[in-house]
Design an enzyme around this catalytic site. Sequence first.
Site, PDB file in Angstrom:
ATOM      1  N   GLU A 163      55.421  85.105   9.518  1.00 24.69           N
ATOM      2  CA  GLU A 163      54.026  85.547   9.588  1.00 24.69           C
ATOM      3  C   GLU A 163      53.065  84.407   9.213  1.00 24.69           C
ATOM      4  O   GLU A 163      52.209  84.551   8.330  1.00 24.69           O
ATOM      5  CB  GLU A 163      53.796  86.787   8.711  1.00 24.69           C
ATOM      6  CG  GLU A 163      52.708  87.673   9.258  1.00 24.69           C
ATOM      7  CD  GLU A 163      52.633  89.051   8.600  1.00 24.69           C
ATOM      8  OE1 GLU A 163      51.642  89.743   8.884  1.00 24.69           O
ATOM      9  OE2 GLU A 163      53.534  89.428   7.824  1.00 24.69           O
TER      10      GLU A 163
ATOM     11  N   ASP B  37      62.296  88.405   7.504  1.00 23.09           N
ATOM     12  CA  ASP B  37      61.685  89.716   7.286  1.00 23.09           C
ATOM     13  C   ASP B  37      62.184  90.627   8.400  1.00 23.09           C
ATOM     14  O   ASP B  37      61.750  90.512   9.542  1.00 23.09           O
ATOM     15  CB  ASP B  37      60.161  89.587   7.309  1.00 23.09           C
ATOM     16  CG  ASP B  37      59.449  90.918   7.147  1.00 23.09           C
ATOM     17  OD1 ASP B  37      60.130  91.963   7.055  1.00 23.09           O
ATOM     18  OD2 ASP B  37      58.201  90.921   7.151  1.00 23.09           O
TER      19      ASP B  37
ATOM     20  N   ASN C 220      61.880  93.942   8.417  1.00 24.87           N
ATOM     21  CA  ASN C 220      61.094  95.162   8.518  1.00 24.87           C
ATOM     22  C   ASN C 220      61.981  96.399   8.615  1.00 24.87           C
ATOM     23  O   ASN C 220      61.703  97.330   9.374  1.00 24.87           O
ATOM     24  CB  ASN C 220      60.134  95.079   9.714  1.00 24.87           C
ATOM     25  CG  ASN C 220      58.797  94.474   9.326  1.00 24.87           C
ATOM     26  OD1 ASN C 220      58.207  94.844   8.316  1.00 24.87           O
ATOM     27  ND2 ASN C 220      58.311  93.538  10.130  1.00 24.87           N
TER      28      ASN C 220
ATOM     29  N   ASP D 132      63.301  92.021   3.123  1.00 25.41           N
ATOM     30  CA  ASP D 132      63.615  90.626   3.418  1.00 25.41           C
ATOM     31  C   ASP D 132      65.091  90.393   3.087  1.00 25.41           C
ATOM     32  O   ASP D 132      65.519  90.606   1.944  1.00 25.41           O
ATOM     33  CB  ASP D 132      62.733  89.698   2.588  1.00 25.41           C
ATOM     34  CG  ASP D 132      61.256  89.963   2.833  1.00 25.41           C
ATOM     35  OD1 ASP D 132      60.709  89.420   3.798  1.00 25.41           O
ATOM     36  OD2 ASP D 132      60.665  90.754   2.060  1.00 25.41           O
TER      37      ASP D 132
ATOM     38  N   HIS E 205      54.774  89.847   0.064  1.00 24.59           N
ATOM     39  CA  HIS E 205      56.202  89.583  -0.084  1.00 24.59           C
ATOM     40  C   HIS E 205      56.413  88.535  -1.176  1.00 24.59           C
ATOM     41  O   HIS E 205      55.525  87.727  -1.449  1.00 24.59           O
ATOM     42  CB  HIS E 205      56.797  89.019   1.209  1.00 24.59           C
ATOM     43  CG  HIS E 205      56.760  89.955   2.372  1.00 24.59           C
ATOM     44  ND1 HIS E 205      57.885  90.527   2.912  1.00 24.59           N
ATOM     45  CD2 HIS E 205      55.715  90.395   3.128  1.00 24.59           C
ATOM     46  CE1 HIS E 205      57.546  91.270   3.946  1.00 24.59           C
ATOM     47  NE2 HIS E 205      56.231  91.211   4.089  1.00 24.59           N
TER      48      HIS E 205
END
Length: 281
Positions: free
Chosen positions: A37, A150, A152, A221, A251
Amino acid sequence: MDSLKIATYNINGIRARRGNLLEWLAREQPDVVCLQELKAQDADFPIDDIRAAGYGAIWHGQKSWNGVAILARDCEPLEIRRGLPGDRDDSHSRYLEAAVQGVIVACLYLPNGNPQPGPKFDYKLSWFERFIEHAAGLLASGHPVVLAGDYNVVPTDEDIYNPRSWKKDALLQPESRECFERLLAQGWTDALRARYPDERIYTFWDYFRQHWQKNSGLRIDHLLLSPDLAPRLQDAGVDRWVRDQEHASDHAPTWITLKGDAGAAAEPAKSNKRGKTGARS
């Protein structure tokens, strides 16, 4: 090398949190870092600052959204793949793969999938299926591999402070969890859970309702190890202090250490680079 420390960190905007990243690198000195990200185009990646911190890097940015990078301390990652195979029309910057210190490191940012049901959740599952297929190929390659990023996905109810509050969220849907389980069934080891089989370990605390202050977290994660690396798992953890910093990402960096030298440098598979070649250092 006595040990190799590999970390994954969803930075949630590298321009806004460049200082957080550099402070963490200086304090913890991971050998390999997978960032997700970035929320920045390739030209906006702060490569000069990262080099000054002692790291080489490759990155695959995207304006405003997504973006992934792999950093390596005192060396340059050898890029293998840019973009997940299986869909030529997929324009999202969500996947990078490189050889670092004899290990193939895959950095991934799996789609969030909300709201669900709907096209975003369909894309999440489609991307996950492509990743499962690609991961099987990596496993069959015989190289030591780490799948870090990550995901998700909250794998079980033990990986979230309160599943009732998230029942409709894409991160907890049975389809998401089933994909994660099928991935593990290939032979991958969930490093953090292997290190802490009976503890609640979180890597993400959202910005709402004082979730950080109340430790109302989620574990999304993950670092997955190929069978030849799993016996060399030495330690794993979450650098929670980073989440407590001013202007922090939601995070915290999650990491593992592997015993011993990984051996000869991994022979990269045929490259399939996407994006600007100038993003490679």
